[in-house]
Write a protein that holds these residues in place. Structure first.
Motif, PDB file in Angstrom:
ATOM      1  N   PRO A 380      73.094   2.069  -5.529  1.00 38.99           N
ATOM      2  CA  PRO A 380      72.033   1.310  -6.189  1.00 38.99           C
ATOM      3  C   PRO A 380      71.933   1.542  -7.700  1.00 38.99           C
ATOM      4  CG  PRO A 380      71.217   2.253  -4.150  1.00 38.99           C
ATOM      5  CD  PRO A 380      72.576   2.851  -4.389  1.00 38.99           C
ATOM      6  N   GLU A 381      72.489   2.654  -8.190  1.00 40.08           N
ATOM      7  CA  GLU A 381      72.415   2.917  -9.622  1.00 40.08           C
ATOM      8  C   GLU A 381      73.744   2.677 -10.332  1.00 40.08           C
ATOM      9  OE1 GLU A 381      70.492   6.626 -10.558  1.00 40.08           O
ATOM     10  OE2 GLU A 381      69.134   6.446  -8.840  1.00 40.08           O
ATOM     11  N   ALA A 382      74.720   2.135  -9.617  1.00 40.98           N
ATOM     12  CA  ALA A 382      76.024   1.880 -10.234  1.00 40.98           C
ATOM     13  C   ALA A 382      76.005   0.666 -11.143  1.00 40.98           C
ATOM     14  CB  ALA A 382      77.087   1.705  -9.152  1.00 40.98           C
ATOM     15  N   THR A 383      75.115  -0.277 -10.862  1.00 44.57           N
ATOM     16  CA  THR A 383      74.899  -1.452 -11.700  1.00 44.57           C
ATOM     17  C   THR A 383      73.394  -1.651 -11.836  1.00 44.57           C
ATOM     18  OG1 THR A 383      74.793  -3.041  -9.871  1.00 44.57           O
ATOM     19  CG2 THR A 383      76.993  -2.541 -10.766  1.00 44.57           C
ATOM     20  N   ALA A 384      72.990  -2.513 -12.744  1.00 38.77           N
ATOM     21  CA  ALA A 384      71.565  -2.792 -12.894  1.00 38.77           C
ATOM     22  C   ALA A 384      70.983  -3.422 -11.634  1.00 38.77           C
ATOM     23  CB  ALA A 384      71.334  -3.707 -14.091  1.00 38.77           C
ATOM     24  N   PHE A 385      71.796  -4.154 -10.878  1.00 36.18           N
ATOM     25  CA  PHE A 385      71.332  -4.779  -9.645  1.00 36.18           C
ATOM     26  C   PHE A 385      71.122  -3.687  -8.604  1.00 36.18           C
ATOM     27  CE2 PHE A 385      71.434  -7.141  -5.724  1.00 36.18           C
ATOM     28  CZ  PHE A 385      70.795  -8.338  -6.056  1.00 36.18           C
ATOM     29  N   ALA A 386      69.860  -3.427  -8.285  1.00 34.98           N
ATOM     30  CA  ALA A 386      69.519  -2.206  -7.554  1.00 34.98           C
ATOM     31  C   ALA A 386      69.414  -2.381  -6.051  1.00 34.98           C
ATOM     32  CB  ALA A 386      68.193  -1.648  -8.084  1.00 34.98           C
ATOM     33  N   GLU A 387      69.299  -3.596  -5.559  1.00 37.97           N
ATOM     34  CA  GLU A 387      69.062  -3.783  -4.130  1.00 37.97           C
ATOM     35  C   GLU A 387      70.381  -3.727  -3.365  1.00 37.97           C
ATOM     36  OE1 GLU A 387      68.343  -3.723  -0.773  1.00 37.97           O
ATOM     37  OE2 GLU A 387      66.469  -3.748  -1.899  1.00 37.97           O
ATOM     38  N   ARG A 388      70.642  -2.565  -2.786  1.00 36.37           N
ATOM     39  CA  ARG A 388      71.913  -2.321  -2.113  1.00 36.37           C
ATOM     40  C   ARG A 388      71.753  -1.795  -0.692  1.00 36.37           C
ATOM     41  NH1 ARG A 388      76.029  -4.720  -5.015  1.00 36.37           N
ATOM     42  NH2 ARG A 388      75.748  -4.328  -7.244  1.00 36.37           N
ATOM     43  N   THR A 389      70.573  -1.858  -0.143  1.00 29.79           N
ATOM     44  CA  THR A 389      70.368  -1.269   1.177  1.00 29.79           C
ATOM     45  C   THR A 389      69.894  -2.274   2.222  1.00 29.79           C
ATOM     46  OG1 THR A 389      68.093  -0.634   0.613  1.00 29.79           O
ATOM     47  CG2 THR A 389      69.830   0.987   0.172  1.00 29.79           C
ATOM     48  N   SER A 390      69.230  -3.335   1.807  1.00 29.52           N
ATOM     49  CA  SER A 390      68.632  -4.251   2.784  1.00 29.52           C
ATOM     50  C   SER A 390      69.700  -5.071   3.501  1.00 29.52           C
ATOM     51  CB  SER A 390      67.659  -5.208   2.078  1.00 29.52           C
ATOM     52  OG  SER A 390      66.639  -4.496   1.422  1.00 29.52           O
ATOM     53  N   PRO A 391      69.612  -5.164   4.819  1.00 30.40           N
ATOM     54  CA  PRO A 391      70.583  -5.978   5.552  1.00 30.40           C
ATOM     55  C   PRO A 391      70.247  -7.460   5.595  1.00 30.40           C
ATOM     56  CG  PRO A 391      69.159  -4.827   7.089  1.00 30.40           C
ATOM     57  CD  PRO A 391      68.766  -4.358   5.717  1.00 30.40           C
ATOM     58  N   PHE A 392      68.995  -7.812   5.258  1.00 31.88           N
ATOM     59  CA  PHE A 392      68.591  -9.217   5.321  1.00 31.88           C
ATOM     60  C   PHE A 392      67.740  -9.581   4.109  1.00 31.88           C
ATOM     61  CE2 PHE A 392      69.182  -7.992   9.766  1.00 31.88           C
ATOM     62  CZ  PHE A 392      70.006  -9.004  10.227  1.00 31.88           C
ATOM     63  N   MET A 393      67.793 -10.856   3.748  1.00 29.92           N
ATOM     64  CA  MET A 393      66.895 -11.415   2.743  1.00 29.92           C
ATOM     65  C   MET A 393      66.391 -12.760   3.249  1.00 29.92           C
ATOM     66  SD  MET A 393      67.441 -12.343  -1.312  1.00 29.92           S
ATOM     67  CE  MET A 393      68.590 -13.681  -1.021  1.00 29.92           C
ATOM     68  N   VAL A 394      65.130 -13.020   3.003  1.00 30.21           N
ATOM     69  CA  VAL A 394      64.503 -14.294   3.349  1.00 30.21           C
ATOM     70  C   VAL A 394      64.101 -14.993   2.055  1.00 30.21           C
ATOM     71  CG1 VAL A 394      62.447 -15.341   4.375  1.00 30.21           C
ATOM     72  CG2 VAL A 394      63.663 -13.541   5.596  1.00 30.21           C
ATOM     73  N   SER A 395      64.339 -16.300   1.991  1.00 29.19           N
ATOM     74  CA  SER A 395      63.841 -17.052   0.833  1.00 29.19           C
ATOM     75  C   SER A 395      63.131 -18.310   1.307  1.00 29.19           C
ATOM     76  CB  SER A 395      64.968 -17.413  -0.140  1.00 29.19           C
ATOM     77  OG  SER A 395      65.803 -18.414   0.393  1.00 29.19           O
ATOM     78  N   PHE A 396      62.051 -18.623   0.601  1.00 34.33           N
ATOM     79  CA  PHE A 396      61.314 -19.857   0.821  1.00 34.33           C
ATOM     80  C   PHE A 396      61.608 -20.757  -0.366  1.00 34.33           C
ATOM     81  CE2 PHE A 396      58.998 -16.432   2.925  1.00 34.33           C
ATOM     82  CZ  PHE A 396      58.919 -16.926   4.217  1.00 34.33           C
ATOM     83  N   ASP A 397      62.500 -21.732  -0.163  1.00 32.91           N
ATOM     84  CA  ASP A 397      62.912 -22.627  -1.238  1.00 32.91           C
ATOM     85  C   ASP A 397      62.052 -23.888  -1.159  1.00 32.91           C
ATOM     86  OD1 ASP A 397      64.807 -20.668  -1.361  1.00 32.91           O
ATOM     87  OD2 ASP A 397      66.525 -21.972  -0.964  1.00 32.91           O
ATOM     88  N   THR A 398      60.862 -23.791  -1.756  1.00 31.20           N
ATOM     89  CA  THR A 398      59.941 -24.914  -1.707  1.00 31.20           C
ATOM     90  C   THR A 398      60.429 -25.987  -2.668  1.00 31.20           C
ATOM     91  OG1 THR A 398      58.219 -23.242  -1.422  1.00 31.20           O
ATOM     92  CG2 THR A 398      57.496 -25.514  -1.710  1.00 31.20           C
ATOM     93  N   MET A 399      60.805 -27.160  -2.132  1.00 35.13           N
ATOM     94  CA  MET A 399      61.333 -28.249  -2.952  1.00 35.13           C
ATOM     95  C   MET A 399      60.718 -29.566  -2.502  1.00 35.13           C
ATOM     96  SD  MET A 399      65.342 -27.094  -3.448  1.00 35.13           S
ATOM     97  CE  MET A 399      65.778 -27.075  -1.706  1.00 35.13           C
ATOM     98  N   TRP A 400      60.343 -30.375  -3.475  1.00 38.43           N
ATOM     99  CA  TRP A 400      59.650 -31.635  -3.214  1.00 38.43           C
ATOM    100  C   TRP A 400      59.941 -32.591  -4.365  1.00 38.43           C
ATOM    101  CZ3 TRP A 400      57.858 -27.199  -5.152  1.00 38.43           C
ATOM    102  CH2 TRP A 400      57.085 -27.224  -6.312  1.00 38.43           C
ATOM    103  N   THR A 401      59.457 -33.830  -4.282  1.00 34.33           N
ATOM    104  CA  THR A 401      59.762 -34.829  -5.305  1.00 34.33           C
ATOM    105  C   THR A 401      58.546 -35.381  -6.026  1.00 34.33           C
ATOM    106  OG1 THR A 401      59.776 -36.574  -3.623  1.00 34.33           O
ATOM    107  CG2 THR A 401      61.898 -35.536  -4.158  1.00 34.33           C
ATOM    108  N   ASP A 402      57.379 -35.357  -5.414  1.00 35.50           N
ATOM    109  CA  ASP A 402      56.189 -35.992  -5.983  1.00 35.50           C
ATOM    110  C   ASP A 402      55.408 -34.995  -6.837  1.00 35.50           C
ATOM    111  OD1 ASP A 402      53.902 -37.403  -6.577  1.00 35.50           O
ATOM    112  OD2 ASP A 402      53.304 -37.723  -4.482  1.00 35.50           O
ATOM    113  N   PRO A 403      55.237 -35.265  -8.153  1.00 39.15           N
ATOM    114  CA  PRO A 403      54.464 -34.339  -8.999  1.00 39.15           C
ATOM    115  C   PRO A 403      53.042 -34.114  -8.501  1.00 39.15           C
ATOM    116  CG  PRO A 403      55.675 -35.910 -10.353  1.00 39.15           C
ATOM    117  CD  PRO A 403      55.814 -36.372  -8.938  1.00 39.15           C
ATOM    118  N   ALA A 404      52.503 -35.083  -7.797  1.00 42.47           N
ATOM    119  CA  ALA A 404      51.141 -34.932  -7.283  1.00 42.47           C
ATOM    120  C   ALA A 404      51.063 -33.843  -6.215  1.00 42.47           C
ATOM    121  CB  ALA A 404      50.649 -36.257  -6.705  1.00 42.47           C
ATOM    122  N   GLN A 405      52.212 -33.435  -5.701  1.00 43.56           N
ATOM    123  CA  GLN A 405      52.251 -32.421  -4.658  1.00 43.56           C
ATOM    124  C   GLN A 405      52.463 -31.019  -5.218  1.00 43.56           C
ATOM    125  OE1 GLN A 405      55.268 -33.202  -1.677  1.00 43.56           O
ATOM    126  NE2 GLN A 405      54.404 -31.757  -0.213  1.00 43.56           N
TER     127      GLN A 405
END
Length: 479
Positions: A380-405
């Motif tokens: 984890p300290e070999a590069t600035a990118f420190a996350e080297r232990t977690s086996p999983f990552m979750v992302s919520f990629d909220t994407m839409w088209t209407d500015p009103a939303q």
């Protein structure tokens, strides 16, 4: 072309025709003012929420132009932004009131097949690199959408289809040319300027403008094993449990993820998946034998009854563009948030299922990535990118088209992320981070952990005035 721009201190500065003329004359590229009368953007911002033109854009053709732009901005005290691929989810490559240093014309790729190296200019996108390296049956770990910028991806870490076997994009960087805040040009590698080299492998755009990257290449393709099974979204709970068991025992040649979305009525695709909520189980086997790869990937095609199965031996270059239709440049408004997990528990899966079944827009994605392998093998300290232990990552990629939303969609993304904190370890992936109403340094402490102190010292040495601040900002901290 008199222009008024924002200075670093927040004040406004009106630049005369004479000053701008001298700057323009110093560039080989062009100096373009903003506004409706300006020239069309050569590379549109990916996130439609950040489509406003910069007040002034320096369209650079090479390192010398970048040096001129940095020196000019410093002399005038201007707020600057940098655009490489223009694919920043948080709009970090857009600066409506300041000077934009635009590298989009700098997209050359030079491959040395004997040494297995590729030198890539700072404005290149993934597709530029894959096209050149695949001519020699080689690749370096990059992202999953061909329009993603190499620079932002690499400086922020770099997840993609080869991670488990070959690590992150930043793990495969062997050298970089960087224009620093004082206008100097540095070569960063393990032996030359090692602190800077350490910092740019995960530290984002805090330390300068990277005008070229040199990557280590690996034998990949031209054909790889590819799994792409589309299951009914209502079966996600069982599908993800089976996927979890497979992923944790799979060989390092396999990199896999689950994407949930409403599949559009795309031409050439069967009607059974048109406008259908689905869970896409995707994976790449990057070993030398595609048929053996398909055998290893077969269990991912049997996690349930697929609605449609795209799995087949596939050109690696085609795999790298397969997600492109879901991420059109300038066509979506976006707010993403991520969370790492030490364990993908049944309760976490149930929470993901609930969110996937209640997305605010068809192209909003709920994703689960398996990491491990070469990603986790790095200290984890070999590069600035420190996350080297977690086996999983979750992302919520909220994407839409209407500015009103906008308000409702962003609120959904935040709520989904907050719910996932019950199951996550508190750490985030900064490239998958929204910016609305959040400070630019939000999340840096959890993302960098113990590395943040060293990053702050390097920032203080190279950019004590925080000249490069339109990024996931690291505050200069001397001592």
């Amino acid at each position: 072309m008199t222009v008024t721009l924002t200075r670093v201190d927040g004040s406004r500065e009106r630049l005369s025709d004479e000053v701008l003329g001298e700057f323009d004359a110093a560039l080989r590229g062009s100096l373009v003012p903003g506004g409706p009368a300006g020239e069309p953007e050569p590379r549109q911002e990916w996130n439609a929420m950040y489509g406003d033109r910069a007040a002034l854009t320096a369209r650079c053709t090479g390192t010398a132009d970048v040096v001129e732009a940095v020196r000019f901005a410093r002399s005038q005290g201007l707020l600057v932004g940098v655009r490489g691929g223009g694919h920043s989810v948080a709009g970090l490559s857009s600066i409506p009131d300041g000077l934009l240093i635009d590298l989009s014309a700098m997209r050359g790729v030079l491959v040395d097949p004997e040494r297995r190296l590729a030198r890539v200019q700072g404005g290149a996108v993934l597709g530029d690199v894959d096209r050149e390296t695949q001519a020699f049956g080689l690749a370096t770990p990059l992202g999953r959408v061909s329009e993603t910028g190499v620079a932002g991806l690499t400086l922020g870490g770099g997840y993609g289809h080869l991670n488990t076997k070959y690590g992150l994009s930043c793990d495969n960087l062997v050298e970089a040319q960087v224009v620093c805040a004082d206008g100097s040009v540095r070569t960063a590698s393990e032996t030359d300027d090692p602190d800077l080299f350490w910092a740019i492998r995960g530290g984002g755009g805090n330390f300068g403008v990277v005008t070229s990257f040199t990557f280590r290449l690996h034998p990949v393709g031209p054909v790889v094993g590819f799994a792409g099974a589309l299951y009914p979204l209502e079966d996600l709970g069982a599908i993800e449990r089976g996927w979890r068991e497979y992923a944790t025992g799979a060989p390092d040649e396999v990199t896999t993820l689950i994407v949930t979305m409403t599949f559009p009525a795309a031409p050439g695709m069967p009607e059974v998946i048109h406008d259908r909520p689905v869970a896409i189980v995707a994976a790449v086997h990057c070993g030398p034998d595609p048929d053996e790869g398909m055998r290893v990937l077969q269990p991912l095609r049997e996690l349930g009854t697929p609605l449609f199965d795209l799995s087949q031996p596939m050109p690696y270059a085609a795999v790298q563009t397969s997600f492109d239709p879901f991420f059109p440049r300038g066509g979506l408004r976006a707010y993403w948030k991520s969370q790492y997990l030490d364990e993908l528990t049944d309760d976490a899966i149930d929470a993901l299922v609930g969110r996937a079944l209640d997305r605010p827009a068809p192209l909003t994605l709920v994703n689960t990535f398996h990491l491990g392998g070469a990603v986790n093998a790095v200290d984890p300290e070999a590069t600035a990118f420190a996350e080297r232990t977690s086996p999983f990552m979750v992302s919520f990629d909220t994407m839409w088209t209407d500015p009103a939303q906008d308000e409702a969609a962003i609120a959904w993304g935040r709520s989904a992320w907050e719910e996932m904190t019950k199951y996550g370890n508190g750490r985030v992936f900064l490239n998958f981070t929204g910016r609305q109403d959040e400070p630019l340094q939000a999340g840096t402490d959890t993302a960098y952990g113990r590395n943040l102190r060293r990053l702050g010292r390097i920032k203080a040495a190279l950019d004590p005035d925080n000249f490069f601040q339109l990024n996931n900002n690291i505050v200069p901290t001397p001592g």
